[in-house]
Every structure is written in C-alpha cells, then in structure tokens.
Design an enzyme around this catalytic site. Structure first.
Site, PDB file in Angstrom:
ATOM      1  N   THR A 194      54.479  28.372  48.766  1.00 24.63           N
ATOM      2  CA  THR A 194      54.353  29.315  47.912  1.00 24.63           C
ATOM      3  C   THR A 194      54.999  30.452  47.746  1.00 24.63           C
ATOM      4  OG1 THR A 194      52.619  30.534  48.853  1.00 24.63           O
ATOM      5  CG2 THR A 194      52.221  28.994  47.341  1.00 24.63           C
ATOM      6  N   GLU A 253      48.738  25.442  44.666  1.00 27.26           N
ATOM      7  CA  GLU A 253      47.381  25.363  45.512  1.00 27.26           C
ATOM      8  C   GLU A 253      47.025  24.188  44.781  1.00 27.26           C
ATOM      9  OE1 GLU A 253      48.660  28.540  45.667  1.00 27.26           O
ATOM     10  OE2 GLU A 253      48.762  29.452  47.894  1.00 27.26           O
ATOM     11  N   LYS A 262      41.900  51.230  44.217  1.00 22.58           N
ATOM     12  CA  LYS A 262      40.442  51.363  44.680  1.00 22.58           C
ATOM     13  C   LYS A 262      40.210  52.978  44.386  1.00 22.58           C
ATOM     14  CE  LYS A 262      39.791  47.316  47.101  1.00 22.58           C
ATOM     15  NZ  LYS A 262      39.485  46.697  48.296  1.00 22.58           N
ATOM     16  N   TRP A 284      36.717  49.946  41.736  1.00 26.68           N
ATOM     17  CA  TRP A 284      38.519  49.075  41.318  1.00 26.68           C
ATOM     18  C   TRP A 284      38.463  49.055  39.584  1.00 26.68           C
ATOM     19  CZ3 TRP A 284      37.358  43.258  44.314  1.00 26.68           C
ATOM     20  CH2 TRP A 284      36.729  44.005  45.686  1.00 26.68           C
TER      21      TRP A 284
HETATM   22  P1  AMP Z   1      52.020  30.434  41.994  1.00 23.05           P
HETATM   23  O1  AMP Z   1      51.213  29.634  43.019  1.00 23.05           O
HETATM   24  O2  AMP Z   1      53.171  31.131  41.811  1.00 23.05           O
HETATM   25  O3  AMP Z   1      51.854  30.217  40.170  1.00 23.05           O
HETATM   26  O4  AMP Z   1      51.411  31.876  41.442  1.00 23.05           O
HETATM   27  C1  AMP Z   1      49.554  31.456  41.023  1.00 23.05           C
HETATM   28  C2  AMP Z   1      49.168  33.241  40.824  1.00 23.05           C
HETATM   29  O5  AMP Z   1      49.731  33.754  39.753  1.00 23.05           O
HETATM   30  C3  AMP Z   1      47.853  33.124  40.349  1.00 23.05           C
HETATM   31  O6  AMP Z   1      47.304  33.631  41.952  1.00 23.05           O
HETATM   32  C4  AMP Z   1      47.418  35.145  40.002  1.00 23.05           C
HETATM   33  O7  AMP Z   1      47.936  35.573  40.596  1.00 23.05           O
HETATM   34  C5  AMP Z   1      48.914  35.182  38.580  1.00 23.05           C
HETATM   35  N1  AMP Z   1      48.625  33.778  37.409  1.00 23.05           N
HETATM   36  C6  AMP Z   1      48.707  32.889  36.888  1.00 23.05           C
HETATM   37  N2  AMP Z   1      48.834  33.146  36.315  1.00 23.05           N
HETATM   38  C7  AMP Z   1      47.724  33.967  35.431  1.00 23.05           C
HETATM   39  C8  AMP Z   1      47.466  33.979  34.180  1.00 23.05           C
HETATM   40  N3  AMP Z   1      47.245  33.779  33.421  1.00 23.05           N
HETATM   41  N4  AMP Z   1      46.707  35.730  34.455  1.00 23.05           N
HETATM   42  C9  AMP Z   1      47.242  36.001  35.241  1.00 23.05           C
HETATM   43  N5  AMP Z   1      47.880  35.734  36.419  1.00 23.05           N
HETATM   44  C10 AMP Z   1      48.233  34.868  36.288  1.00 23.05           C
END
Ligand code: AMP
Length: 542
Positions: free
Chosen positions: A185, A330, A439, A444
């Site tokens: 990640t 993950e 915050k 929030w």
């Molecule tokens: P990644 O592991 O790089 O795919 O990133 C995952 C993160 O992307 C998630 O924990 C979210 O914070 C963000 N994310 C993924 N899909 C969305 C979505 N549809 N809307 C808002 N945030 C998203």
C-alpha cells in the site's frame, strides 16, 4: 461429523483452466506496448501461462518466491500472473508511479527474485536493479525484435524465453492458503506495507466481485479494466473475467480520453472500471468531440470518492450506469458497491443520486462496522460517523513482516483508517480518512463532503480541504481550489455556491487558489503535502 464433499482447493490457476475449457475462444484484446492492438484467447493465455510456470521453474525459481511485475494491463501481464501463481510463486505488482527509491525499498523488503517488466519501464528498472540484492533475472515483456539496448545483467526477451519451454507442464499442487500475490500500500506516511493475498482469498474475491449486486458481470460482457493490475489487483477483474468467461480488453499504457474511447467503441465494451480521474478525461473528450458510447452499459468508479457530476453525466448524457465502489489494497480490494437494493430501486432524481453517491453496501464476504475511538459500535442511522472496521476471507489479517499490527484487533477486525457512517439500509458512506478529518470544537467535519460540493461548481477543476489550526475551534477547514482553464471564479462565488448545502459550521473559513494539487502515486490527494504547504497559513477568522 464432517461433510462428505470433495477437497477442491481454491487455486488461482483453476480459474484459467476453467476459462480455457468453457470459454476457449473468448478474446483478450490488448493495446500492446509496442503499439498495435493484439488478440489472444483464454485457451492461448493458459498455454502461455503454463510455459511461464515451466520456464520460471527451469530458471531455478520455486514455491514461495516473490516474482515482481512492473507492467501495464496487457495479456502478457495477465499470463505472467497466472504462470507465476501456477508454479507456486507470488506475483508482486509494483506501482511505476512511485519514486525509484521507493520501488527499490519495496523490492528489497519483499526480496523479489525476478521481475517481468514492460518496455516502458526498462529505463526505470535499470536505475533500480543494482539496489535490489535479491534480484536475479529481468524478463522484458516483448519479443526479440523490440528488445532495447540495456546493460542490465541476466535480461531476456519474454517471447524468446517462452519459446524455450518444452510444454507439458502441470500446475503445482498447492495449499489454497499458500501466498499467491503481493501488493504494497502506498500510504501517505511511513514505510509502505505489504499485503499478501492467498490463492483462496483471490478466488473468493473474484467470485464476490462478479456477484449480481457487486459488479454484476457475465460471459456476455466485454470488460475493460482501466484500473491497473498494479493497483489493488485491477479490482479483481483479472480473476473475475476469466472465471465468468467475459472478453477482456486491456488498455496497455494509454489511459487518455481518446485511447479509452477508441477501445470502448471498437471492441464494444459493456463494462469498465477506473478511478474518477480517468472518467473525467473521457467525459471531457466526449464533450469536445461529440462522440458517444453506444455499447458501454456500466462503469464501476472507486479508489477515491466519485464526484456527483460524473455519475450524472454518464447517466443523463450517455445512458451508462455508474456504480460507486469503495475498497482498499488490504481488502483485495473490494469492500462495498452502491448497487440498488429494492428499497431504493424506485427512487428518482436527486434522491436516487444521493444513494448512488454513497460508497455502497457490502457483498457477502465483507463484514463491516463503525466504532468510536473507544471501540464502541455506532448505530446504523446514516449519521453517526466513526472508524470503519472490516472482516472477511479476502481481508488482510496482518501485513508482511508484522508492520502496522495496531490496525488489527483480537476479534479479527481490521481498522481501515477511513471514517464513515452506515445507513439503516446498510449503505456505507465515507466521510474522511481518519487522519484528514477536521476536528472543529470537538465535532468532526468531513473534508470529502466539502470537496465533493466544491467540485460541483462549474468553474472548479479540483478541490481539497484541509484543517488549519485555529485558536478557538482547534481546527477549521481551508478550501484549496484549482480553477478550470480560462476560468476565474472568486472566493465569494464559490462559498455562495456551497452555502445551504452543508451545515453552517462546516463552511470553509477561507478559499485558496493553486495551480496544482499534489497527488500520491495511487492518484489520491496528498494531504500531507498540502498541510506542509499551508503550514503557516493564517485564516481570516483567526
Ligand atoms: P488503496 O489501498 O490505495 O486502494 O487505497 C484505499 C483507500 O482509498 C481507502 O481506504 C479510502 O480512503 C480510499 N477510497 C477508495 N475508494 C474510495 C471511494 N469510493 N470513496 C472515497 N475513498 C475511497
């Protein structure tokens, strides 16, 4: 008493066996890195994946070895994945948008022994390879004629290397819990963390992704995964598509509006998946040229929050259904999808759009809950937001090497780091990243809600909201805007546009204009960089 059903381990290569048997002539079409469109089939892909497995074994690689890939979505990358997994290896996708030093760090951490690399990335791997101690071989995904001059040691052209296979290889017999793939990640802080998928989790995730209320795809679909295999497994499509026997269209390295539009229309694509940026580029191109999308029926949009305007335009101007989805590396990566439950199928207009803008409900195989900082579960009332936690057979239970252990609790819940609420129908909505939420006076404020609202202004290209220290409220929101080319919207006009659409105390205290907003390698807004940039910013309300 035990059941008396067969032991049939869930192994990834069985997916390809199935596709080759049931859907042998279904095409995989790729925009090749060399240029032309090339066509292969599931039958050929299986034959070639078997050769990849044989050649890897002959070169001395064996079960558990991490084999990296630095490549776009093409049939060759797809075959290489299945070949690696089928000999017991672990494909390790690398994100080429990371800095070379980061890629080298990740490769060393995973101890990658070989790498499949696209022509595009040969100069990149030349920089990285000397720093990766474990690396023994580089396989360039091309033929002899296109091999570039390179000083890399132990480098071979993929096609030539494959031709040396004798044939007759049989997939390795493996435990379904054996590692199949790896992906780090690209967090915005700290070292990257490795997620290790198993054969079982990949197979289950592929099945989950295809379900009617998830992506809802079938053998009659033509699927274009724009979302890269190197970013969160192409959202499972490299498994789901062969599982159901759908034609695959692979975009290679070209994801601009004209290139995607050409593939969508010439290959009669019915289903596609990508992050919002890709769709923004496509929609802009369609508006400029007047082209239409006669075949496309459905797109899944995720990775970051989908702007309302994208969903609306796809729906109203092109008759394409948008499914907003949320997930993370993950989670293999799918977590939720905003398909319509019967309770909201009759909704219309803005009310319907409100449902579609949520990140969605969880398919079977994903459990979720929202808690406060003390781990007390919040009611599903669509208002109370808190930390989003998940469990399931395709959710990580640890990071490689034990990093980030604090994100996993003893009951098996993984803390996603996202902040969300869940409504009574089970639709989850992300309101922030835990570290980005503002915050203000103990309450929030969701930065994502404010950003979505601001990009709805017709002269705003991109928006980001960060918290700026405030003597009275602890933090207050600052809205940062990139204007559309040739447009000059002013602060007052933007705030006026937002007024009445969010709680008064959520309204940004100020608006700043910038030429560009920094992004992470995964295309997300880099809030850490923005917070640095605006560290000394003084709000007018201070
Ligand atoms: P990644 O592991 O790089 O795919 O990133 C995952 C993160 O992307 C998630 O924990 C979210 O914070 C963000 N994310 C993924 N899909 C969305 C979505 N549809 N809307 C808002 N945030 C998203």
């Amino acid at each position: 008493m035990l059941g008396l059903m067969q032991e049939w381990p869930l192994l990834c290569h069985k997916i390809l066996d199935h596709a080759a048997r049931q859907h042998p002539d279904r095409e995989i079409v790729s925009r090749s890195i060399e240029g032309p469109i090339v066509r292969t089939t599931y039958r050929e892909a299986r034959e070639r994946a078997l050769k990849v497995a044989e050649r890897l074994e002959r070169d001395g690689f064996s079960t558990g070895d991490r084999i990296a890939t630095l490549a776009w979505n093409t049939a060759r990358h797809f075959e290489a994945w299945y070949g690696i997994m089928g000999m017991g290896g672990v494909y390790h996708t690398l994100n080429p948008r990371l800095f070379p030093d980061q890629i080298a760090w990740i490769m060393n951490h995973a101890e990658d022994k070989a790498i499949f690399v696209d022509l595009t990335f040969v100069p990149l791997i030349e920089k990285i390879a000397p720093a990766v101690k474990s690396l023994r071989q580089v396989i360039v995904l091309t033929d002899r004629a296109h091999m570039p001059e390179t000083a890399l040691p132990n480098v071979v052209a993929y096609e030539e290397w494959l031709e040396e296979a004798a044939g007759g290889y049989r997939w390795k017999a493996l435990d379904e819990n054996a590692a199949a793939g790896m992906c780090y990640t690209s967090g915005t802080t700290g070292d990257p963390k490795g997620v290790v998928y198993s054969h079982r989790s990949n197979v289950l995730h592929g099945m989950i992704a295809a379900m009617p209320d998830a992506m809802g795809i079938s053998s009659r679909d033509v699927i274009l995964p724009v979302v890269p295999m190197f970013h969160a497994n192409a959202w499972g499509l490299a498994q789901s598509a062969p599982m159901i026997g759908a034609k695959l269209v692979m975009p290679g390295g070209k994801m601009d509006g004209p290139s995607i539009c050409e593939l969508l229309n010439t290959e009669k694509v019915t289903f596609s998946a990508a992050v919002p940026t890709v769709w923004l580029m496509l929609l802009q191109y369609l508006e400029e040229t007047g082209e239409t999308l006669p075949h496309l029926k459905k797109v899944v949009i995720g990775g970051s929050a989908c702007p309302r305007a994208i969903t609306q335009k796809f729906q109203d101007n092109y008759g394409v259904e948008v499914i907003h989805a949320w997930g993370m590396t993950e989670m293999s990566p799918l977590g939720t999808l905003a398909t319509l439950k019967p309770e909201c199928a009759e909704f219309e207009g803005e009310k319907l759009l409100d449902v579609r803008m949520k990140q969605g409900h969880a398919p079977f195989g994903v459990e979720m809950k929202v808690t406060d900082d003390e781990n007390v579960e919040m009611p599903w009332n669509g208002q109370k937001f808190g930390r989003l936690k998940v469990r399931g057979p395709a959710v990580a239970r640890a990071y490689y090497g034990g990093a980030g252990a604090e994100q996993f609790d003893e009951e098996g819940w993984f803390d996603t780091g996202d902040v969300a609420h869940i409504d009574p129908l089970g639709y989850m909505q992300i309101t922030d990243r835990a570290k980005d939420v503002i915050k203000s006076g103990g309450e929030w404020i969701s930065t994502i809600d404010l950003e979505n609202l601001a990009v709805g202004h017709p002269e705003v290209l991109e928006a980001a909201v960060i918290g700026v220290p405030h003597p009275k409220w602890a933090e207050r929101p600052l809205l940062i805007i990139v204007r559309k080319p040739g447009k000059e919207p002013q602060k007052a006009a933007i705030l006026e546009f937002m007024e009445g659409k969010v709680a008064k105390w959520w309204m940004p205290d100020d608006v700043a204009f910038v030429d560009e907003i920094p992004h992470t390698a995964a295309g997300k807004i880099k809030k850490t960089a923005l917070r640095d940039q605006f560290r000394d910013y003084r709000l007018p309300t201070q």
